[in-house]
Design a protein around this motif. Structure first.
Motif, PDB file in Angstrom:
ATOM      1  N   GLN A   1       0.823  -1.216   0.000  1.00  0.00           N
ATOM      2  CA  GLN A   1       0.000   0.000   0.000  1.00  0.00           C
ATOM      3  C   GLN A   1       0.855   1.263   0.000  1.00  0.00           C
ATOM      4  O   GLN A   1       0.445   2.296  -0.533  1.00  0.00           O
ATOM      5  CB  GLN A   1      -0.939  -0.004   1.207  1.00  0.00           C
ATOM      6  CG  GLN A   1      -2.081  -1.001   1.072  1.00  0.00           C
ATOM      7  CD  GLN A   1      -2.881  -1.146   2.357  1.00  0.00           C
ATOM      8  OE1 GLN A   1      -2.450  -0.727   3.430  1.00  0.00           O
ATOM      9  NE2 GLN A   1      -4.055  -1.748   2.263  1.00  0.00           N
ATOM     10  N   VAL A   2       2.038   1.200   0.611  1.00  0.00           N
ATOM     11  CA  VAL A   2       2.927   2.374   0.627  1.00  0.00           C
ATOM     12  C   VAL A   2       3.961   2.282  -0.492  1.00  0.00           C
ATOM     13  O   VAL A   2       4.902   3.065  -0.554  1.00  0.00           O
ATOM     14  CB  VAL A   2       3.637   2.527   1.991  1.00  0.00           C
ATOM     15  CG1 VAL A   2       2.640   2.769   3.087  1.00  0.00           C
ATOM     16  CG2 VAL A   2       4.496   1.304   2.317  1.00  0.00           C
ATOM     17  N   LEU A   3       3.766   1.284  -1.400  1.00  0.00           N
ATOM     18  CA  LEU A   3       4.649   1.069  -2.552  1.00  0.00           C
ATOM     19  C   LEU A   3       6.100   0.867  -2.130  1.00  0.00           C
ATOM     20  O   LEU A   3       7.042   1.287  -2.820  1.00  0.00           O
ATOM     21  CB  LEU A   3       4.546   2.241  -3.543  1.00  0.00           C
ATOM     22  CG  LEU A   3       3.176   2.452  -4.173  1.00  0.00           C
ATOM     23  CD1 LEU A   3       3.229   3.598  -5.173  1.00  0.00           C
ATOM     24  CD2 LEU A   3       2.675   1.184  -4.853  1.00  0.00           C
ATOM     25  N   ASP A   4       6.285   0.230  -0.941  1.00  0.00           N
ATOM     26  CA  ASP A   4       7.624  -0.139  -0.502  1.00  0.00           C
ATOM     27  C   ASP A   4       7.928  -1.510  -1.092  1.00  0.00           C
ATOM     28  O   ASP A   4       7.688  -2.552  -0.475  1.00  0.00           O
ATOM     29  CB  ASP A   4       7.694  -0.174   1.030  1.00  0.00           C
ATOM     30  CG  ASP A   4       9.109  -0.433   1.541  1.00  0.00           C
ATOM     31  OD1 ASP A   4       9.964  -0.854   0.735  1.00  0.00           O
ATOM     32  OD2 ASP A   4       9.352  -0.227   2.745  1.00  0.00           O
ATOM     33  N   PHE A   5       8.447  -1.484  -2.314  1.00  0.00           N
ATOM     34  CA  PHE A   5       8.696  -2.711  -3.066  1.00  0.00           C
ATOM     35  C   PHE A   5       9.641  -3.648  -2.312  1.00  0.00           C
ATOM     36  O   PHE A   5       9.369  -4.840  -2.146  1.00  0.00           O
ATOM     37  CB  PHE A   5       9.277  -2.306  -4.421  1.00  0.00           C
ATOM     38  CG  PHE A   5       9.827  -3.418  -5.236  1.00  0.00           C
ATOM     39  CD1 PHE A   5       8.994  -4.333  -5.826  1.00  0.00           C
ATOM     40  CD2 PHE A   5      11.188  -3.539  -5.433  1.00  0.00           C
ATOM     41  CE1 PHE A   5       9.495  -5.360  -6.591  1.00  0.00           C
ATOM     42  CE2 PHE A   5      11.700  -4.555  -6.198  1.00  0.00           C
ATOM     43  CZ  PHE A   5      10.854  -5.466  -6.777  1.00  0.00           C
ATOM     44  N   LYS A   6      10.743  -3.101  -1.812  1.00  0.00           N
ATOM     45  CA  LYS A   6      11.736  -3.928  -1.120  1.00  0.00           C
ATOM     46  C   LYS A   6      11.156  -4.515   0.161  1.00  0.00           C
ATOM     47  O   LYS A   6      11.368  -5.694   0.474  1.00  0.00           O
ATOM     48  CB  LYS A   6      12.976  -3.090  -0.811  1.00  0.00           C
ATOM     49  CG  LYS A   6      14.138  -3.870  -0.230  1.00  0.00           C
ATOM     50  CD  LYS A   6      15.359  -2.973  -0.052  1.00  0.00           C
ATOM     51  CE  LYS A   6      16.551  -3.764   0.472  1.00  0.00           C
ATOM     52  NZ  LYS A   6      16.311  -4.403   1.763  1.00  0.00           N
ATOM     53  N   GLY A   7      10.408  -3.695   0.932  1.00  0.00           N
ATOM     54  CA  GLY A   7       9.820  -4.176   2.177  1.00  0.00           C
ATOM     55  C   GLY A   7       8.857  -5.329   1.962  1.00  0.00           C
ATOM     56  O   GLY A   7       8.849  -6.308   2.720  1.00  0.00           O
ATOM     57  N   ALA A   8       8.042  -5.229   0.905  1.00  0.00           N
ATOM     58  CA  ALA A   8       7.067  -6.291   0.618  1.00  0.00           C
ATOM     59  C   ALA A   8       7.763  -7.593   0.258  1.00  0.00           C
ATOM     60  O   ALA A   8       7.402  -8.671   0.755  1.00  0.00           O
ATOM     61  CB  ALA A   8       6.137  -5.853  -0.511  1.00  0.00           C
ATOM     62  N   ILE A   9       8.781  -7.508  -0.599  1.00  0.00           N
ATOM     63  CA  ILE A   9       9.487  -8.727  -1.032  1.00  0.00           C
ATOM     64  C   ILE A   9      10.279  -9.326   0.122  1.00  0.00           C
ATOM     65  O   ILE A   9      10.284 -10.551   0.320  1.00  0.00           O
ATOM     66  CB  ILE A   9      10.414  -8.419  -2.229  1.00  0.00           C
ATOM     67  CG1 ILE A   9       9.580  -7.915  -3.409  1.00  0.00           C
ATOM     68  CG2 ILE A   9      11.209  -9.643  -2.619  1.00  0.00           C
ATOM     69  CD1 ILE A   9       8.508  -8.865  -3.872  1.00  0.00           C
ATOM     70  N   ASP A  10      10.969  -8.479   0.915  1.00  0.00           N
ATOM     71  CA  ASP A  10      11.722  -8.993   2.069  1.00  0.00           C
ATOM     72  C   ASP A  10      10.810  -9.710   3.046  1.00  0.00           C
ATOM     73  O   ASP A  10      11.152 -10.780   3.576  1.00  0.00           O
ATOM     74  CB  ASP A  10      12.443  -7.842   2.780  1.00  0.00           C
ATOM     75  CG  ASP A  10      13.639  -7.326   1.987  1.00  0.00           C
ATOM     76  OD1 ASP A  10      14.035  -8.013   1.021  1.00  0.00           O
ATOM     77  OD2 ASP A  10      14.162  -6.258   2.324  1.00  0.00           O
ATOM     78  N   THR A  11       9.635  -9.127   3.305  1.00  0.00           N
ATOM     79  CA  THR A  11       8.669  -9.758   4.216  1.00  0.00           C
ATOM     80  C   THR A  11       8.192 -11.089   3.661  1.00  0.00           C
ATOM     81  O   THR A  11       8.015 -12.067   4.398  1.00  0.00           O
ATOM     82  CB  THR A  11       7.465  -8.811   4.445  1.00  0.00           C
ATOM     83  OG1 THR A  11       7.937  -7.562   4.929  1.00  0.00           O
ATOM     84  CG2 THR A  11       6.491  -9.407   5.451  1.00  0.00           C
TER      85      THR A  11
END
Length: 805
Positions: free
Chosen positions: A219-229
């Motif tokens: 939702q916050v377009l944090d691409f790296k955060g989403a993939i790392d999670t």
């Protein structure tokens, strides 16, 4: 059993309800009633749960009637069950009426009613009920707070923090369900740091918690955060579900990450979740938004067993975005044949794709369809219709539609401005301001950005400055969309000092801000500065997008920075995962062609992952003209005309190549072929703004009231330029090229020290370029010309392009 009493019947009914066999439970209840036994409150409670799960309103109301007959209407256990039943059937007023009949209720009944308000999207009512609950001394539990936090996800961060504080004050144990609800509310409020901290407060985690975190990062377009999670989730041994993958696919769609989207698609297949509806919809949306073609999206759609409204809408909107107007309308028809009725989002999506010659007819048909479907009063449909009419040049239809609307607001005018801007009707866009004032509608940041964009399109500095002043007085200059539009305005008006000043005032520039700065620098011939801005952008951690790379390739092409341009092109996919599109390849071919590296340019055309179009051959043809390469120019013209035989620009370029190679007979023959086919060169037009009025000039047009004075001024300038070595190449007699007329007008009608700003629709020719350069020296005036390619800033006999345009 030889004898069955109410306890045994209730036990077996309850067992079937717990196992989800609700219809069998209802059948057993019928048998019990037929046997003559009288149900107790526990029997009715189980049966009501079955009715709730089945959402069988008629049966549940009959059961309620039986309860009243037997005197159970005030039973507290059944009161909660009734509230739950009516709320799950969508009868929220009946649920609340039953709740009010209860004496004081308990935690379960209050929580059930709070849940009912949340389901009805009465978020504030849910919180008010909670306040009454604690005022009566009824202690909330973890389920109460889970429901309240669901409401806070829509009410905002402050409410979420307040409920979180109450969780702590009441000493509620942070179990997995409550922790997930807290993570979800902070994620929805874009507070991912807080959400992450809460997720680590206890070691328990399940797929719901991990999915809430992944969704929050998307939702916050944090691409790296989403993939790392996502990877942490897999390492923890928790298998992702359909919603996890749907969230990741949404991230890929938002950031145009096709390669990652394909990898996630393969993970979906490995997990056996490709048949899940939410995943299928996510795949259709991702491929439509990220891929150059529609084939992958269409295949993903075909694999959905029972497409729903979202599936069809994603497919139709995707076809529209790809310019596949016929396919979009065919899918629109097939959707209705399948029994699925389009909603306002579907209609709005297909309207945005109406761009072909058949578009006006199709827009009217969609308008008629929306009237029949009673969707013509829907705000989204109204705005889409207005935008479509304006974009297609059907301005009168747009205004008629607005007049018939019962209510118009700033969104209505924003939509109209957007449509007119897209159609290139910038002057008409600025005319909307007066209509807004008449209707007493105040501007917001969105419509102001549209008006600034129109001013930029006209390179009209004065209206732009007035709008800038308004933005400061109204406080709208704090909107980043307004600041971005101002950067674009000043860049397109050739005033990079003002553009830089506005950019530096933006507290947190986004990718659009940086793109505006790079575009302005590149078009104003500050090529090294444009590339430096690109490097600064990357150092600031701003992720470049497709437009960024187009602008940088343009700067490298026109600035002769070939190696940097090649490095930039290859970094698109290698570093940022952005798949180059056809316009990126056109820019790359232009870069190599301008540098005379024709073999590399041809090799690049061969390696393109899609079929070549006429534009890419025409681009290389222009480079052949620059380097006087007749043989390759003939080949490129042949290929371009095979794909688009009605493009007059190809004939003009080829004829000019022949002329400059001293083969004027072939040049004349090429022009004769063009005329025989009924093709005409686009007429050159130049315009400039003086005292808030735009003056248009065309070669051969004598309609301007000062035309005689303008021609006399040009003749006078030519006499003065002879001493500077100028020889006239304009062989059209008194029908001088439009930029010469505009220069003469500027010299006669503007203050002697003010720069002359001219806009031209075509690329400036070599003769006019030389003429303008020498005039700037003769009269000691700065002359700024924005042609179809770039800015030329003429000053004291020099041009900012340094002869490279």
């Amino acid at each position: 059993m030889s004898q069955r009493d109410v306890v045994s019947w209730t036990g077996i009914i309850s067992a079937y309800v717990k196992c989800g066999e609700h219809e069998k439970a209802i059948g057993l209840f019928d048998q019990m009633m037929a046997s003559g036994l009288v149900p107790n409150e526990f029997t009715f409670s189980s049966v009501l749960r079955a009715c709730s799960s089945l959402e069988d309103l008629e049966l549940g109301m009959w059961v309620h009637g039986q309860m009243i007959k037997l005197g159970f209407e005030s039973n507290p256990v059944l009161g909660s069950a009734l509230v739950d039943f009516y709320s799950k059937c969508g009868c929220f007023s009946e649920a609340f009426e039953n709740f009010k009949t209860m004496d004081s209720g308990d935690t379960v009944s209050w929580t059930t009613m709070i849940s009912s308000f949340v389901k009805a999207q009465e978020w504030s009512q849910a919180l008010r009920l909670y306040l009454k609950m604690i005022n009566l001394g009824i202690v909330p539990n973890e389920f109460t707070f889970v429901k309240l936090l669901m409401a806070c996800g829509f009410l905002g961060l402050e409410y979420g923090k307040l409920v979180h504080a109450h969780v702590i004050v009441w000493g509620i144990k942070l179990n997995l369900v409550l922790k997930t609800a807290l993570v979800d509310v902070y994620s929805k409020c874009h507070m991912m740091e807080e959400a992450s901290k809460i997720s680590k407060q206890t070691p328990e985690a399940d797929v719901m918690l991990w999915t809430a975190m992944v969704t929050g990062y998307t939702q916050v377009l944090d691409f790296k955060g989403a993939i790392d999670t996502f990877y942490k989730m897999r390492r923890s041994g928790v298998s992702p579900n359909a919603f996890t993958y749907a969230g990741l696919l949404h991230t890929c769609s938002s950031l145009s990450q096709l390669n990652l989207g394909r990898q996630i698609h393969s993970r979906v297949i490995e997990s056996g979740l490709e048949w899940e509806l939410s995943v299928g919809n996510g795949l259709v949306d991702m491929y439509m938004k990220c891929s150059q073609t529609v084939e992958d999206a269409l295949q993903a759609f075909k694999e959905i067993i029972n497409p729903n409204l979202i599936s069809w809408t994603s497919l139709i909107a995707g076809f529209a975005q790809h310019g596949s107007e016929c396919e979009a309308f065919q899918a629109f028809v097939e959707m209705q044949v399948s029994g699925m009725q389009p909603n306002s989002v579907t209609i709005a999506g297909i309207l945005k794709g109406c761009v072909t010659t058949e578009a006006p007819t199709r827009v009217r048909k969609l308008h008629a369809f929306s009237i029949k479907a009673e969707a013509d009063s829907d705000t989204m449909v109204c705005n889409a219709l207005i935008e479509a009419y304006a974009r297609l040049g059907m301005e009168e239809s747009a205004w008629k539609f607005i007049k018939r609307m019962t209510y118009t607001d700033v969104i209505t005018y924003t939509t109209l401005a957007t449509g007119l801007n897209q159609a290139g009707h910038h002057a008409k866009t600025l005319g909307i301001i007066a209509r807004m004032l008449d209707d007493d509608v105040k501007m917001d940041g969105f419509v102001l950005s549209g008006f600034l964009s129109a001013s930029a399109g006209l390179a009209a500095m004065e209206p732009g400055k007035q709008l800038h002043c308004y933005s400061v007085k109204s406080g709208l200059c704090s909107w980043i969309s307004v600041s971005n539009a101002l950067v674009d305005l000043y860049g397109k008006c050739g005033s990079m000092q003002d553009a830089r000043r506005v950019f530096m005032d933006i507290s947190k520039p986004n990718v659009v801000s940086w793109n505006g700065l790079i575009s302005g620098l590149a078009s104003n011939s500050h090529f090294s500065s444009a590339f430096s801005a690109f490097e600064d952008m990357r150092l600031e951690g701003i992720h470049p997008d497709k437009i960024t790379f187009l602008l940088v390739l343009y700067a490298c092409s026109h600035g002769g920075l070939v190696d940097k341009g090649l490095e930039c092109f290859y970094s698109m996919s290698e570093t940022y995962g952005i798949v180059p599109q056809s316009d990126h390849y056109v820019s790359l071919v232009d870069l190599l062609g301008r540098a005379g590296r024709f073999e590399e340019a041809l090799e690049m055309i061969k390696k393109m992952p899609f079929r070549s179009d006429a534009l890419i051959y025409k681009t290389l043809l222009a480079s052949c003209k620059l380097h006087k390469n007749v043989t390759l120019g003939e080949d490129m013209a042949r290929r371009a005309l095979a794909l688009d035989p009605s493009d007059p620009a190809v004939y003009v370029l080829l004829a000019n190549i022949y002329d400059e190679a001293g083969r004027s007979e072939l040049g004349d023959m090429t022009r004769q072929m063009m005329r025989a086919k009924g093709l005409k060169k686009n007429p050159g037009q130049s315009w400039m703004e003086v005292r808030n009025k735009v003056h248009l000039f065309m070669a051969g047009d004598r309609s301007h009231p000062q035309i005689n004075k303008l021609l006399e001024k040009i003749e006078s300038l030519k006499l003065g330029l002879r001493s500077l070595g100028y020889e006239n190449e304009d062989n059209e007699g008194l029908s001088y090229h439009s930029e010469k007329l505009a220069i003469a007008f500027g010299l006669l009608n503007t203050p002697s020290m003010a720069p002359i700003r001219i806009i031209k629709n075509l690329r400036i020719c070599r003769d006019c370029h030389t003429f303008t350069k020498l005039v700037s020296k003769l009269v000691d005036r700065e002359i700024i010309v924005r042609d179809g390619n770039r800015f030329h800033c003429f000053k004291k006999g020099d041009c900012s392009c340094q002869g490279y345009w």
